[in-house]
Scaffold this active site. Structure first.
Site, mmCIF file in Angstrom:
data_model
loop_
_atom_site.group_PDB
_atom_site.id
_atom_site.type_symbol
_atom_site.label_atom_id
_atom_site.label_comp_id
_atom_site.label_asym_id
_atom_site.label_seq_id
_atom_site.Cartn_x
_atom_site.Cartn_y
_atom_site.Cartn_z
ATOM 1 N N ASP A 159 71.628 16.127 154.653
ATOM 2 C CA ASP A 159 71.810 17.530 154.276
ATOM 3 C C ASP A 159 70.477 18.101 153.780
ATOM 4 O O ASP A 159 70.242 18.204 152.584
ATOM 5 C CB ASP A 159 72.884 17.554 153.171
ATOM 6 C CG ASP A 159 73.204 18.945 152.673
ATOM 7 O OD1 ASP A 159 72.905 19.926 153.371
ATOM 8 O OD2 ASP A 159 73.761 19.039 151.556
ATOM 9 N N LYS A 214 69.027 21.063 155.262
ATOM 10 C CA LYS A 214 69.037 22.534 155.421
ATOM 11 C C LYS A 214 67.698 23.093 155.883
ATOM 12 O O LYS A 214 67.085 23.906 155.200
ATOM 13 C CB LYS A 214 69.454 23.204 154.111
ATOM 14 C CG LYS A 214 70.801 22.744 153.562
ATOM 15 C CD LYS A 214 71.161 23.548 152.316
ATOM 16 C CE LYS A 214 72.517 23.222 151.761
ATOM 17 N NZ LYS A 214 72.636 21.918 151.107
ATOM 18 N N ARG A 243 82.035 14.583 143.096
ATOM 19 C CA ARG A 243 82.477 14.092 141.787
ATOM 20 C C ARG A 243 83.908 13.584 141.719
ATOM 21 O O ARG A 243 84.198 12.712 140.891
ATOM 22 C CB ARG A 243 82.231 15.189 140.739
ATOM 23 C CG ARG A 243 80.754 15.313 140.418
ATOM 24 C CD ARG A 243 80.409 16.625 139.778
ATOM 25 N NE ARG A 243 80.452 17.714 140.734
ATOM 26 C CZ ARG A 243 80.105 18.972 140.455
ATOM 27 N NH1 ARG A 243 79.712 19.285 139.237
ATOM 28 N NH2 ARG A 243 80.165 19.914 141.387
ATOM 29 N N THR A 257 76.823 29.031 148.773
ATOM 30 C CA THR A 257 77.849 29.539 147.848
ATOM 31 C C THR A 257 77.196 30.182 146.619
ATOM 32 O O THR A 257 77.846 30.918 145.886
ATOM 33 C CB THR A 257 78.801 28.413 147.410
ATOM 34 O OG1 THR A 257 78.036 27.242 147.160
ATOM 35 C CG2 THR A 257 79.842 28.122 148.464
ATOM 36 N N ASP A 302 62.618 27.163 159.103
ATOM 37 C CA ASP A 302 61.182 27.407 159.278
ATOM 38 C C ASP A 302 60.997 28.023 160.659
ATOM 39 O O ASP A 302 61.984 28.376 161.304
ATOM 40 C CB ASP A 302 60.403 26.081 159.138
ATOM 41 C CG ASP A 302 58.970 26.308 158.653
ATOM 42 O OD1 ASP A 302 58.312 27.236 159.145
ATOM 43 O OD2 ASP A 302 58.506 25.536 157.786
ATOM 44 N N LYS A 310 76.802 11.502 152.406
ATOM 45 C CA LYS A 310 75.917 12.668 152.501
ATOM 46 C C LYS A 310 74.708 12.441 151.608
ATOM 47 O O LYS A 310 74.839 12.206 150.411
ATOM 48 C CB LYS A 310 76.637 13.950 152.062
ATOM 49 C CG LYS A 310 75.712 15.169 152.118
ATOM 50 C CD LYS A 310 76.460 16.463 151.834
ATOM 51 C CE LYS A 310 76.464 16.863 150.384
ATOM 52 N NZ LYS A 310 75.175 17.332 149.855
HETATM 53 O O1 C5P Z 1 80.740 16.985 143.317
HETATM 54 P P1 C5P Z 1 81.192 17.921 144.388
HETATM 55 O O2 C5P Z 1 82.387 17.426 145.168
HETATM 56 O O3 C5P Z 1 81.349 19.353 143.887
HETATM 57 O O4 C5P Z 1 79.958 17.915 145.415
HETATM 58 C C1 C5P Z 1 79.925 18.737 146.556
HETATM 59 C C2 C5P Z 1 78.704 18.459 147.353
HETATM 60 O O5 C5P Z 1 78.649 19.422 148.414
HETATM 61 C C3 C5P Z 1 77.392 18.596 146.608
HETATM 62 O O6 C5P Z 1 76.453 17.687 147.210
HETATM 63 C C4 C5P Z 1 76.988 20.035 146.866
HETATM 64 O O7 C5P Z 1 75.607 20.240 146.805
HETATM 65 C C5 C5P Z 1 77.486 20.226 148.295
HETATM 66 N N1 C5P Z 1 77.733 21.612 148.681
HETATM 67 C C6 C5P Z 1 78.628 22.413 148.018
HETATM 68 N N2 C5P Z 1 78.840 23.697 148.427
HETATM 69 C C7 C5P Z 1 78.200 24.164 149.484
HETATM 70 C C8 C5P Z 1 77.301 23.374 150.188
HETATM 71 C C9 C5P Z 1 77.106 22.074 149.762
HETATM 72 O O8 C5P Z 1 79.241 21.986 147.047
HETATM 73 N N3 C5P Z 1 78.451 25.396 149.891
#
Ligand code: C5P
Length: 239
Positions: free
Chosen positions: A63, A65, A216, A127, A68, A36
């Site tokens: 990603d 998003k 992560r 979120t 417009d 991603k």
């Molecule tokens: O490190 P982690 O597993 O928390 O990363 C989650 C990824 O998903 C990040 O790139 C974050 O921006 C994305 N994301 C999220 N929640 C959302 C939409 C996207 O954590 N609702």
């Protein structure tokens, strides 16, 4: 449509440069994970990095998003279609017409470049948007979960493939006939960090997610390849 889609693990490449991405991929051995790419990296490295990763055999969820007016989103999506990305997204808040135009642009761009059309998914509510923000800032008085369901239904009406949501909502989305791309995934024992509603890959599978997005828990692991393999084993069931 849901029947012929296989579950996959997508790694969130939340790195700030191409060099950092390549250093990470070098630790992944022979694995060619789904990646991603978000705004930070795309606005720094541009479409060239996406094309390069595609030519090296990686599938890409871009990603960005988009949100417009329909005609602008149509033209932007046509360009993303020409890049051959595998999944990309728009904000459902842009409305049904905007989502229809996005799909048209993506379809045309992919055809022009000879790629299969990317799956197009919608963001329902970020979120970071809570009930207070919805009511006091955006002046939307219905409960947040009602807006999520209505936006997902709009995405379906516009012909989109699915939505981004928490694994906790994957079942509702599946019942609508849509695919779900679910972030907020943690391997057992890992810190939730700033994520509020996490799930393990095994639970996401049980609840019906189509794709999990893992950042992560893999990128921050001492052995990222082992963490990735564990996610694949739990979520897909094989390596
Ligand atoms: O490190 P982690 O597993 O928390 O990363 C989650 C990824 O998903 C990040 O790139 C974050 O921006 C994305 N994301 C999220 N929640 C959302 C939409 C996207 O954590 N609702």
């Amino acid at each position: 449509m849901l029947d012929n889609i296989k579950r996959e693990v997508i790694i969130a490449c939340d790195f700030s440069s191409k060099e950092d991405v390549n250093a990470f991929l070098a630790k992944m051995g022979e694995a060619k994970p789904y990646l991603k790419i978000g705004m930070e990296l795309f606005y720094k490295e541009g479409p060239a990095m996406v094309s390069e990763l595609k030519s090296r055999g990686y599938k890409i969820f871009l990603d960005l998003k988009l949100h417009d007016i329909p005609n602008t989103v149509y033209k932007a999506m046509r360009n993303l279609g020409r890049l051959g990305v595998d999944i990309t997204n728009v904000h459902a808040a842009g409305g049904i017409k905007m989502m229809e135009y996005a799909l048209k642009g993506l379809t045309e761009g992919s055809q022009e470049a000879g790629y299969e059309r990317a799956r197009l998914i919608a963001i329902t509510q970020l979120t970071s948007t809570d009930e207070r923000t919805l009511k006091e800032e955006l002046l939307i008085s219905v409960p947040l979960k009602d807006t999520v369901k209505a936006y997902a239904e709009n995405a379906r009406k516009a012909g989109l493939d699915g939505v981004v949501c928490s694994a906790h909502e994957a079942g509702i989305i599946k019942d609508l006939g849509l695919i779900s791309v679910t972030p907020g995934i943690r391997l057992q024992g890992d810190s939730a960090d700033d994520q509020k509603r996490v799930a393990t890959p095994a639970l996401a599978k049980e609840w019906g997610s189509t794709y999990i997005v893992v950042g992560r828990s893999i990128t921050g692991a001492a052995d990222p390849l082992a963490a990735y393999k564990e996610c694949v084993k739990e979520f897909v069931g094989r390596i």
